[in-house]
Design an enzyme around this catalytic site. Structure first.
Site, short mmCIF file in Angstrom:
data_model
loop_
_atom_site.label_atom_id
_atom_site.label_comp_id
_atom_site.label_asym_id
_atom_site.label_seq_id
_atom_site.Cartn_x
_atom_site.Cartn_y
_atom_site.Cartn_z
N LYS A 141 -33.66 -51.13 4.40
CA LYS A 141 -33.47 -51.79 5.69
C LYS A 141 -32.02 -51.56 6.10
O LYS A 141 -31.10 -52.24 5.60
CB LYS A 141 -33.76 -53.29 5.62
CG LYS A 141 -35.24 -53.63 5.35
CD LYS A 141 -35.57 -53.67 3.89
CE LYS A 141 -37.03 -54.03 3.67
NZ LYS A 141 -37.43 -53.89 2.25
N ASP A 146 -19.97 -62.77 -12.52
CA ASP A 146 -18.61 -63.28 -12.76
C ASP A 146 -17.90 -63.72 -11.47
O ASP A 146 -16.66 -63.72 -11.43
CB ASP A 146 -17.76 -62.24 -13.50
CG ASP A 146 -18.21 -62.03 -14.94
OD1 ASP A 146 -18.99 -62.86 -15.44
OD2 ASP A 146 -17.78 -61.05 -15.56
N LYS A 178 -33.15 -59.59 -2.79
CA LYS A 178 -32.81 -58.61 -3.81
C LYS A 178 -31.28 -58.60 -3.92
O LYS A 178 -30.59 -57.72 -3.39
CB LYS A 178 -33.30 -57.20 -3.45
CG LYS A 178 -34.81 -57.13 -3.14
CD LYS A 178 -35.08 -57.23 -1.66
CE LYS A 178 -36.49 -56.85 -1.26
NZ LYS A 178 -37.57 -57.50 -1.92
N ASP A 202 -23.19 -47.56 16.82
CA ASP A 202 -21.98 -46.90 17.32
C ASP A 202 -21.05 -46.43 16.22
O ASP A 202 -19.85 -46.25 16.46
CB ASP A 202 -21.22 -47.83 18.27
CG ASP A 202 -21.90 -47.98 19.62
OD1 ASP A 202 -22.83 -47.18 19.91
OD2 ASP A 202 -21.52 -48.87 20.38
N HIS A 226 -37.94 -63.23 -1.13
CA HIS A 226 -37.91 -61.81 -0.82
C HIS A 226 -36.54 -61.20 -1.07
O HIS A 226 -36.31 -60.02 -0.81
CB HIS A 226 -38.33 -61.57 0.64
CG HIS A 226 -38.72 -60.17 0.93
ND1 HIS A 226 -37.91 -59.28 1.63
CD2 HIS A 226 -39.84 -59.47 0.61
CE1 HIS A 226 -38.51 -58.11 1.72
NE2 HIS A 226 -39.68 -58.19 1.12
N HIS A 280 -38.32 -47.94 1.96
CA HIS A 280 -38.23 -49.39 1.76
C HIS A 280 -36.88 -49.94 2.18
O HIS A 280 -36.69 -51.15 2.22
CB HIS A 280 -38.51 -49.72 0.28
CG HIS A 280 -38.78 -51.17 0.03
ND1 HIS A 280 -37.94 -51.97 -0.72
CD2 HIS A 280 -39.80 -51.97 0.43
CE1 HIS A 280 -38.42 -53.19 -0.78
NE2 HIS A 280 -39.56 -53.23 -0.09
#
Length: 405
Positions: free
Chosen positions: A114, A321, A316, A119, A314, A112
């Site tokens: 991404k 603070d 996350k 380089d 979508h 899941h």
């Protein structure tokens, strides 16, 4: 607790338009190697831009490694599979389900995260799939863009991302080769591959031009089913338990375990302002309904819940603070925290945290609806039934694979 190091330059990217522009630019500038992992690789116009950039890189001699998940991306269109093969892109679909895949509990462990490393100098991490902002494979065209974030990073954690991706690719190749030849030969091939990619001392050498510089403190935090089972959850817990004034969490699929729920409740009760930006549109039965039974205790403690309805949420991400922030692929639900391979970047930097905080406040004001505790408490019995059913189905599924949540 994530080990944070200085020397990072981190750019927040909101939405696919910003992410794909930065990603394609980095791939087009690549000279040696590109590694990309994604859950969904959808060959819509945005996906084609990314695929064409990978193709161009491979044709000019860059080593290109592409890994996609077998649920998010069950197959590539044959014309594109042929184009990638002809250009020299090495691509792999992780754990395709087949006809009865979902009936095999071990197949619920998905790729899941991404991640992309170019380089050995620049990394991308976040929640954005290779999927156009205005396209939803299950619900059709969107009138407003999907709300999601990623980061572009230079600095020490790039080598951590490269190391994790190279090892994962080597394991995938070993698993493929074991099916065709004896295990000892496959094991020797894996060792040789790791030595070639990682170097005998266990890490990739920095690419020419990479230089140390002052900047944000940050870390790459991974979740897998071996040594990193709880690291993302632990990073959240440490930040929440140390919060003094404010916590903002934006999460697409929100069903935290008991300890995370208790930490949020305790923070609210000690005077921390806790705001959650959660999914307000119906997307999937289990994720939509199973999350709502946990809202009651949070609302009772004074936690503010904003449901995002302008488009699909979508993201996350979180800010604590206005000094600590995280951007990544991990939801706060059992699929992410117990089963999937995930990757988050944790940042300690007031400027970065303030920028993300401002984006989330804008999303709450423009597209969020504040959930009123009294209205939630008096929701119809039919809705309560669906919530209980969804939560029961999710818990049963987890028990089948030996997990409690």
């Amino acid at each position: 607790m994530a080990f944070l190091r200085g020397g990072h330059q981190i750019e927040l990217l909101e939405g696919g338009a910003a992410y794909f522009a930065a990603l394609v630019d980095a791939v087009d500038r690549s000279r040696n190697e590109v590694r990309l992992e994604t859950y969904i690789f959808h060959l819509d116009p945005s996906g084609c831009r990314v695929a064409e950039a990978l193709e161009r890189a491979a044709l000019r001699g860059v080593q290109v490694f592409l890994t996609m998940d077998g649920v998010g991306t069950p197959a590539l269109p044959p014309p594109w599979a042929q184009r990638l093969d002809r250009s020299g892109v090495r691509w792999h679909i992780f754990s395709p389900l087949g006809r009865i895949g979902m009936l095999i509990p071990s197949r619920w462990r998905r790729l899941h995260r991404k991640l992309c490393v170019v380089d050995g100098q620049v990394a991308f991490c976040g929640g954005i799939n290779v999927l156009d902002d205005y396209v939803d494979p299950n619900h059709g065209p969107l009138t407003d863009p999907r709300l999601d974030f990623a980061v572009r990073v230079t600095g020490p954690l790039v080598q951590d991302a490269h190391r994790a991706m190279a090892r994962f690719w080597s394991r995938l190749q070993m698993a493929t080769e074991v099916q065709a030849r004896e295990f000892p030969a496959a094991w020797r091939g894996l060792q040789a591959s790791v030595r070639q990619v990682m170097g005998e001392r266990g890490g990739p050498a920095p690419m020419p031009g990479a230089a140390a510089h002052s900047g944000a403190r940050a870390a790459l935090v991974l979740r897998d089913n071996l040594r990193n089972r709880r690291k993302i959850e632990s990073a959240y817990l440490a930040a929440i338990e140390g919060a003094r004034t404010e916590i903002i969490v934006a999460n697409a699929y929100f069903l935290p375990g008991a300890r995370l729920r208790r930490s949020l409740v305790a923070a609210a009760r000690r005077g921390v302002r806790v705001r959650l930006l959660l999914q307000g549109r119906y997307e999937y039965f289990l994720q939509y309904h199973a999350s709502r039974p946990v809202y009651g205790a949070l609302l009772a403690a004074g936690v503010e819940i904003h449901e995002y309805a302008a488009s699909f949420l979508h993201a996350k991400v979180a800010v604590v603070d206005t000094r600590w922030a995280t951007v990544g692929s991990s939801n706060l639900d059992p699929l992410s925290l117990l089963l999937a391979r995930e990757a988050n970047v944790v940042v300690e930097d007031a400027g970065f945290a303030q920028g993300l905080r401002e984006r989330l406040e804008q999303a709450m004001h423009r597209g969020g609806r504040l959930l009123e505790p009294q209205a939630f408490a008096h929701r119809p019995w039919q809705q309560r039934f669906l919530e209980a059913l969804a939560l029961g189905v999710m818990r049963l599924g987890l028990l089948l694979i030996g997990r409690r949540y």
